[in-house]
Design a protein around this motif. Structure first.
Motif, mmCIF file in Angstrom:
data_model
loop_
_atom_site.group_PDB
_atom_site.id
_atom_site.type_symbol
_atom_site.label_atom_id
_atom_site.label_comp_id
_atom_site.label_asym_id
_atom_site.label_seq_id
_atom_site.Cartn_x
_atom_site.Cartn_y
_atom_site.Cartn_z
ATOM 1 N N GLU A 159 -5.300 13.556 -70.117
ATOM 2 C CA GLU A 159 -5.298 14.938 -70.625
ATOM 3 C C GLU A 159 -5.808 14.999 -72.057
ATOM 4 O OE1 GLU A 159 -1.310 16.458 -69.945
ATOM 5 O OE2 GLU A 159 -1.524 15.889 -67.836
ATOM 6 N N LEU A 160 -5.431 14.002 -72.850
ATOM 7 C CA LEU A 160 -5.878 13.988 -74.251
ATOM 8 C C LEU A 160 -7.392 13.834 -74.324
ATOM 9 C CD1 LEU A 160 -5.445 13.892 -77.327
ATOM 10 C CD2 LEU A 160 -4.923 11.448 -77.095
ATOM 11 N N ARG A 161 -7.947 12.946 -73.494
ATOM 12 C CA ARG A 161 -9.409 12.756 -73.521
ATOM 13 C C ARG A 161 -10.103 14.083 -73.189
ATOM 14 N NH1 ARG A 161 -12.048 10.951 -76.638
ATOM 15 N NH2 ARG A 161 -11.285 8.835 -76.611
ATOM 16 N N ALA A 162 -9.598 14.802 -72.195
ATOM 17 C CA ALA A 162 -10.183 16.096 -71.815
ATOM 18 C C ALA A 162 -9.993 17.122 -72.936
ATOM 19 C CB ALA A 162 -9.536 16.595 -70.523
ATOM 20 N N TYR A 163 -8.827 17.097 -73.555
ATOM 21 C CA TYR A 163 -8.500 18.018 -74.659
ATOM 22 C C TYR A 163 -9.473 17.800 -75.834
ATOM 23 C CZ TYR A 163 -5.632 19.974 -78.494
ATOM 24 O OH TYR A 163 -5.172 20.674 -79.587
ATOM 25 N N LEU A 164 -9.708 16.533 -76.160
ATOM 26 C CA LEU A 164 -10.610 16.233 -77.285
ATOM 27 C C LEU A 164 -12.032 16.679 -76.962
ATOM 28 C CD1 LEU A 164 -9.226 12.694 -78.269
ATOM 29 C CD2 LEU A 164 -8.943 14.824 -79.564
ATOM 30 N N ASP A 165 -12.460 16.426 -75.729
ATOM 31 C CA ASP A 165 -13.806 16.860 -75.317
ATOM 32 C C ASP A 165 -13.922 18.377 -75.420
ATOM 33 O OD1 ASP A 165 -14.601 14.281 -74.898
ATOM 34 O OD2 ASP A 165 -14.287 14.304 -72.727
ATOM 35 N N LYS A 166 -12.877 19.072 -74.937
ATOM 36 C CA LYS A 166 -12.876 20.537 -74.956
ATOM 37 C C LYS A 166 -12.984 21.069 -76.390
ATOM 38 C CE LYS A 166 -9.596 23.942 -74.284
ATOM 39 N NZ LYS A 166 -8.187 24.062 -74.072
ATOM 40 N N HIS A 167 -12.415 20.348 -77.334
ATOM 41 C CA HIS A 167 -12.474 20.766 -78.739
ATOM 42 C C HIS A 167 -13.671 20.160 -79.478
ATOM 43 C CE1 HIS A 167 -8.354 22.017 -77.845
ATOM 44 N NE2 HIS A 167 -8.447 22.791 -78.898
ATOM 45 N N ALA A 173 -10.985 8.701 -81.426
ATOM 46 C CA ALA A 173 -10.572 7.601 -80.537
ATOM 47 C C ALA A 173 -9.123 7.782 -80.083
ATOM 48 C CB ALA A 173 -10.720 6.274 -81.260
ATOM 49 N N ILE A 174 -8.792 7.112 -78.992
ATOM 50 C CA ILE A 174 -7.403 7.093 -78.508
ATOM 51 C C ILE A 174 -6.892 5.659 -78.582
ATOM 52 C CG2 ILE A 174 -5.853 7.519 -76.555
ATOM 53 C CD1 ILE A 174 -7.798 9.658 -75.558
ATOM 54 N N GLN A 175 -5.793 5.505 -79.329
ATOM 55 C CA GLN A 175 -5.121 4.202 -79.405
ATOM 56 C C GLN A 175 -3.847 4.282 -78.561
ATOM 57 O OE1 GLN A 175 -3.078 2.979 -83.158
ATOM 58 N NE2 GLN A 175 -4.275 1.094 -83.028
ATOM 59 N N VAL A 176 -3.551 3.216 -77.856
ATOM 60 C CA VAL A 176 -2.328 3.173 -77.036
ATOM 61 C C VAL A 176 -1.428 2.044 -77.539
ATOM 62 C CG1 VAL A 176 -3.147 4.278 -74.928
ATOM 63 C CG2 VAL A 176 -3.652 1.861 -75.298
ATOM 64 N N ASP A 177 -0.111 2.291 -77.480
ATOM 65 C CA ASP A 177 0.837 1.347 -78.077
ATOM 66 C C ASP A 177 2.092 1.285 -77.207
ATOM 67 O OD1 ASP A 177 2.376 -0.206 -79.769
ATOM 68 O OD2 ASP A 177 2.389 1.219 -81.442
ATOM 69 N N GLY A 192 -9.018 6.688 -70.551
ATOM 70 C CA GLY A 192 -9.760 7.133 -71.740
ATOM 71 C C GLY A 192 -9.356 6.492 -73.051
ATOM 72 N N ALA A 193 -8.507 5.454 -73.010
ATOM 73 C CA ALA A 193 -8.099 4.787 -74.260
ATOM 74 C C ALA A 193 -9.213 3.889 -74.781
ATOM 75 C CB ALA A 193 -6.827 3.977 -74.021
ATOM 76 N N ASN A 194 -9.261 3.748 -76.121
ATOM 77 C CA ASN A 194 -10.304 2.932 -76.763
ATOM 78 C C ASN A 194 -9.760 1.726 -77.508
ATOM 79 O OD1 ASN A 194 -10.899 6.101 -77.567
ATOM 80 N ND2 ASN A 194 -12.575 5.086 -76.515
ATOM 81 N N ASN A 195 -8.539 1.866 -78.027
ATOM 82 C CA ASN A 195 -7.982 0.797 -78.858
ATOM 83 C C ASN A 195 -6.574 0.489 -78.359
ATOM 84 O OD1 ASN A 195 -6.251 -0.122 -81.285
ATOM 85 N ND2 ASN A 195 -8.336 -0.503 -81.977
ATOM 86 N N PHE A 196 -6.290 -0.811 -78.201
ATOM 87 C CA PHE A 196 -5.095 -1.232 -77.470
ATOM 88 C C PHE A 196 -4.199 -2.087 -78.356
ATOM 89 C CE2 PHE A 196 -6.694 0.173 -73.348
ATOM 90 C CZ PHE A 196 -8.040 0.352 -73.656
ATOM 91 N N VAL A 197 -2.986 -1.586 -78.623
ATOM 92 C CA VAL A 197 -2.027 -2.364 -79.414
ATOM 93 C C VAL A 197 -1.334 -3.339 -78.468
ATOM 94 C CG1 VAL A 197 0.018 -2.298 -80.890
ATOM 95 C CG2 VAL A 197 -1.684 -0.452 -81.028
ATOM 96 N N ALA A 198 -1.517 -4.620 -78.758
ATOM 97 C CA ALA A 198 -1.019 -5.629 -77.828
ATOM 98 C C ALA A 198 0.144 -6.398 -78.434
ATOM 99 C CB ALA A 198 -2.156 -6.586 -77.470
ATOM 100 N N GLY A 199 1.263 -6.412 -77.707
ATOM 101 C CA GLY A 199 2.455 -7.135 -78.146
ATOM 102 C C GLY A 199 2.828 -8.206 -77.149
ATOM 103 N N THR A 200 4.086 -8.140 -76.702
ATOM 104 C CA THR A 200 4.577 -9.202 -75.816
ATOM 105 C C THR A 200 3.919 -9.176 -74.439
ATOM 106 O OG1 THR A 200 6.429 -7.809 -75.082
ATOM 107 C CG2 THR A 200 6.841 -9.268 -76.955
ATOM 108 N N ALA A 201 3.440 -7.993 -74.010
ATOM 109 C CA ALA A 201 2.885 -7.879 -72.657
ATOM 110 C C ALA A 201 1.463 -8.430 -72.542
ATOM 111 C CB ALA A 201 2.912 -6.417 -72.205
#
Ligand code: DX5
Ligand code: ZN
Length: 221
Positions: A159-167, A173-177, A192-201
């Protein structure tokens, strides 16, 4: 602009041998070091702070990504010796003065992000779109490493990727954590994520080295 790629969650390093982990993160070609700043108030935990960030400045060439999980970040940012080109994200839920905080950071040449907890709606970012480079979608509730994915956040990324395109903000960019495992990274990337915060997983795992995990994670994104 926030680079596509992997940000290593620094709360997950082996503090007994930080130097070794930093070398491995560099060998793995990790794009950012992600520092979760926790105040025991905004999140139910304490972690990382200005001392660690200042101390590591000279220990690595990997750029810094500072995630402010604190109440009233506008009062706390002055504790940090920020440099032009640093990445800083601010939670929508943490301040009454979101636009002011982000605009001030932008003026200093900081790459700025606005962060959203899993339950926080996307439309709260509407009036800060001009002062951000990225949106950080929390895919777990912030505070602890090793939690299960909040599944609903996958649709939120779409939804965020579509929202950003609409605006007309497709450049944001979209970062996920949170629980960026190999499997989840594929799904997050597809959403639609671009940057990935990587921890224990996805990076600091018991069954493989940082370099092995980093290589595998990169093939997923
Ligand atoms: C959660 C932290 C994350 C965490 C992610 O509050 O912001 O950075 O370390 O790593 P996982 O979920 O893979 O342990
Ligand atoms: Zn984080």
């Amino acid at each position: 602009m926030l680079k596509n790629g992997i940000s290593a969650s620094m709360m997950c390093v082996d503090f007994k041998d930080t130097k070794k982990d930093l070398q491995a993160l560099s060998d793995a070609g990790i794009d950012y070091l992600h520092f979760d700043i926790m105040d025991g108030d905004f999140v139910p935990n304490y972690a990382l702070g200005p001392c660690m960030i200042n101390n590591l400045r000279t220990a690595t060439n990997i750029p810094f990504d500072i995630h402010m999980m604190v109440e009233h970040p506008e009062q706390k940012l002055e504790y940090f010796d920020l440099k032009e080109g640093d990445v800083v994200s601010i939670h929508v839920e943490s301040t009454h003065h979101l636009q002011r905080v982000l605009a001030n950071l932008k003026k200093k040449g900081i790459i700025t992000g606005v962060a959203l907890n899993p339950a926080t709606p996307i439309n709260l970012i509407e009036y800060v779109l001009d002062v951000i480079d990225f949106v950080l979608i929390m895919t777990v509730n912030p505070g602890y490493a090793g939690q299960a994915l909040v599944e609903a956040t996958l649709d939120k990324i779409t939804e965020l990727r579509a929202y950003l395109d609409k605006h007309n903000k497709g450049n944001i960019a979209i970062q996920v954590d949170g629980n960026v495992s190999f499997e989840n990274a594929v799904r997050m990337k597809k959403a639609g994520a671009n940057n990935f915060v990587a921890g224990t997983a996805g990076l600091f795992r018991k069954d493989m080295t940082i370099v092995e995990a980093g290589t595998k994670l990169r093939s997923c994104i």
